[in-house]
Design a protein around this motif. Structure first.
Motif, mmCIF file in Angstrom:
data_model
loop_
_atom_site.group_PDB
_atom_site.id
_atom_site.type_symbol
_atom_site.label_atom_id
_atom_site.label_comp_id
_atom_site.label_asym_id
_atom_site.label_seq_id
_atom_site.Cartn_x
_atom_site.Cartn_y
_atom_site.Cartn_z
ATOM 1 N N GLU A 234 -15.495 -25.101 37.238
ATOM 2 C CA GLU A 234 -15.997 -25.412 38.574
ATOM 3 C C GLU A 234 -16.447 -26.863 38.729
ATOM 4 O O GLU A 234 -16.942 -27.247 39.784
ATOM 5 C CB GLU A 234 -17.177 -24.478 38.899
ATOM 6 N N ASP A 235 -16.305 -27.642 37.678
ATOM 7 C CA ASP A 235 -16.857 -29.008 37.702
ATOM 8 C C ASP A 235 -15.872 -30.035 37.177
ATOM 9 O O ASP A 235 -16.255 -31.045 36.605
ATOM 10 C CB ASP A 235 -18.135 -29.055 36.866
ATOM 11 N N ARG A 236 -14.605 -29.806 37.390
ATOM 12 C CA ARG A 236 -13.588 -30.630 36.757
ATOM 13 C C ARG A 236 -13.644 -32.095 37.177
ATOM 14 O O ARG A 236 -13.258 -32.987 36.417
ATOM 15 C CB ARG A 236 -12.198 -30.039 37.030
ATOM 16 N N GLU A 237 -14.153 -32.350 38.375
ATOM 17 C CA GLU A 237 -14.247 -33.739 38.847
ATOM 18 C C GLU A 237 -15.335 -34.509 38.108
ATOM 19 O O GLU A 237 -15.370 -35.743 38.182
ATOM 20 C CB GLU A 237 -14.514 -33.770 40.354
ATOM 21 N N LEU A 238 -16.213 -33.821 37.387
ATOM 22 C CA LEU A 238 -17.291 -34.479 36.645
ATOM 23 C C LEU A 238 -16.974 -34.636 35.165
ATOM 24 O O LEU A 238 -17.812 -35.100 34.398
ATOM 25 C CB LEU A 238 -18.593 -33.689 36.801
ATOM 26 N N LEU A 239 -15.761 -34.257 34.769
ATOM 27 C CA LEU A 239 -15.373 -34.333 33.367
ATOM 28 C C LEU A 239 -14.497 -35.547 33.125
ATOM 29 O O LEU A 239 -13.622 -35.876 33.933
ATOM 30 C CB LEU A 239 -14.618 -33.068 32.948
ATOM 31 N N ARG A 240 -14.732 -36.188 31.999
ATOM 32 C CA ARG A 240 -13.903 -37.335 31.640
ATOM 33 C C ARG A 240 -12.489 -36.863 31.307
ATOM 34 O O ARG A 240 -11.510 -37.494 31.693
ATOM 35 C CB ARG A 240 -14.510 -38.067 30.442
ATOM 36 N N THR B 294 -2.379 -45.379 30.004
ATOM 37 C CA THR B 294 -2.328 -46.714 29.403
ATOM 38 C C THR B 294 -3.703 -47.376 29.461
ATOM 39 O O THR B 294 -4.124 -48.041 28.513
ATOM 40 C CB THR B 294 -1.308 -47.596 30.150
ATOM 41 N N ARG B 295 -4.412 -47.158 30.554
ATOM 42 C CA ARG B 295 -5.747 -47.737 30.695
ATOM 43 C C ARG B 295 -6.689 -47.190 29.623
ATOM 44 O O ARG B 295 -7.441 -47.949 29.007
ATOM 45 C CB ARG B 295 -6.282 -47.412 32.076
ATOM 46 N N GLU B 296 -6.632 -45.897 29.398
ATOM 47 C CA GLU B 296 -7.491 -45.282 28.382
ATOM 48 C C GLU B 296 -7.117 -45.797 26.997
ATOM 49 O O GLU B 296 -7.985 -46.102 26.165
ATOM 50 C CB GLU B 296 -7.329 -43.755 28.438
ATOM 51 N N LEU C 40 -9.230 -47.957 24.038
ATOM 52 C CA LEU C 40 -9.361 -47.518 22.647
ATOM 53 C C LEU C 40 -8.876 -48.585 21.670
ATOM 54 O O LEU C 40 -9.493 -48.803 20.619
ATOM 55 C CB LEU C 40 -8.571 -46.216 22.437
ATOM 56 N N VAL C 41 -7.799 -49.253 22.010
ATOM 57 C CA VAL C 41 -7.285 -50.325 21.153
ATOM 58 C C VAL C 41 -8.333 -51.426 21.005
ATOM 59 O O VAL C 41 -8.574 -51.942 19.903
ATOM 60 C CB VAL C 41 -5.966 -50.893 21.721
ATOM 61 N N ARG C 42 -8.957 -51.769 22.108
ATOM 62 C CA ARG C 42 -10.018 -52.789 22.060
ATOM 63 C C ARG C 42 -11.185 -52.313 21.186
ATOM 64 O O ARG C 42 -11.702 -53.063 20.349
ATOM 65 C CB ARG C 42 -10.510 -53.096 23.474
#
Length: 292
Positions: free
Chosen positions: A51-57, A228-230, A234-236
């Motif tokens: 019920e809270d998927r918009e609040l999950l990363r 790609t953004r994520e 992580l690479v950084r």
């Protein structure tokens, strides 16, 4: 002939004992009632991951229940190969918890502020401290982490590490300077490999390789569908340097000890108060009966 001053002193002492008896009994009973009520309450937010998927990363396909997760963890005892066990543990942890937007969500709703009925010591500290890791509490005990069902990378990593410890697989936690925590374990062939339970990814290389050549991690995350953004982030992070911790205890030593002690003391304290209150009440009545 009775000494009036002595009688008055005895009455005053009995009155003090009676006051302490009542205070101890009331406080002890209230704390015990809070604990017993807590046994009936879920530490996991209802509807978590649904019920809270918009609040999950990360939005999971399914969040396993605590019971299913523990059954799967217990079932790892049937796996003899270290690599298969570590891989399966990584998958279990990833499906047992969700990663909410940690500072965005309501800390009461998500039980980040440990409820008073779960542990009144941790609840009180969460109210009065200015330490973020206590205000939005990070558990040290892996079973409590799974039971609550939420965490950030450090929580996922300590749960994974604790499971590997349980099955005797050498591992260590790596905390990167720019903000990420992963697990490196020793494989069947005595090689070291990094796993990221928060993302549910196996990097297939050692911590040294990841740190020296962070670009190499791209394919592992891309294969799992991350953006790609994520991956760029992580690479950084993987190029930022890291600190090593042998296990969960070393990763959060003081909190680890305090948490375990507090979960014992939350029962010991009310039992002690009830015992002392009963003792003082009995003594007061006994003294009064003798004087009659």
């Amino acid at each position: 002939m009775s000494n009036p001053l002595r009688l008055q002193s005895g009455k005053s002492r009995n009155r003090v004992f009676l006051i302490f008896a009542i205070i101890f009994l009331v406080v002890g009973t209230v704390l015990m009632a809070i604990n017993l009520y807590g046994l009936t309450q879920p530490i996991r937010k209802p509807g978590l991951g649904v019920e809270d998927r918009e609040l999950l990363r990360f939005v999971p396909e399914e969040v396993w229940s605590y019971e299913r997760s523990m059954k799967e963890i217990d079932g790892l005892s049937e796996i003899e190969n270290k690599d298969i066990l570590a891989s399966r543990a990584n998958e279990i942890v990833n499906k047992s918890m969700v990663h909410p937007q940690w500072t965005w969500v309501d800390r009461n709703e998500y039980r980040q502020l440990v409820p008073v009925w779960e542990n009144y010591y941790l609840w009180f500290l969460g109210l009065v401290t200015d330490m973020p890791q206590i205000q939005r509490y990070h558990y040290a005990n892996y079973k409590r982490n799974i039971k609550r069902g939420i965490g950030v990378c450090g929580d996922f990593a300590t749960v994974h590490s604790s499971i590997l410890d349980r099955y005797g697989i050498e591992n260590r936690l790596a905390s990167f300077s720019d903000g990420h925590v992963v697990v490196e374990y020793e494989s069947e062939n005595s090689q070291s490999y990094v796993m990221d339970p928060d993302f549910g990814v196996e990097l297939g290389m050692s911590l040294e390789e990841v740190s020296n050549s962070p670009e190499l991690v791209r394919s592992a995350y891309a294969d799992q569908g991350y953006s790609t953004r994520e991956i760029d982030t992580l690479v950084r992070i993987y190029g930022s340097g890291f600190s090593i911790f042998d296990d969960t205890y070393n990763f959060m030593a003081k909190r680890y000890v305090f948490e375990e002690v507090s979960y014992v003391m939350k029962w010991v304290a009310p039992l002690t108060l009830i015992f002392l209150g009963s003792f003082y009440l009995f003594r007061t009545r006994q003294t009064a009966w003798v004087k009659k």
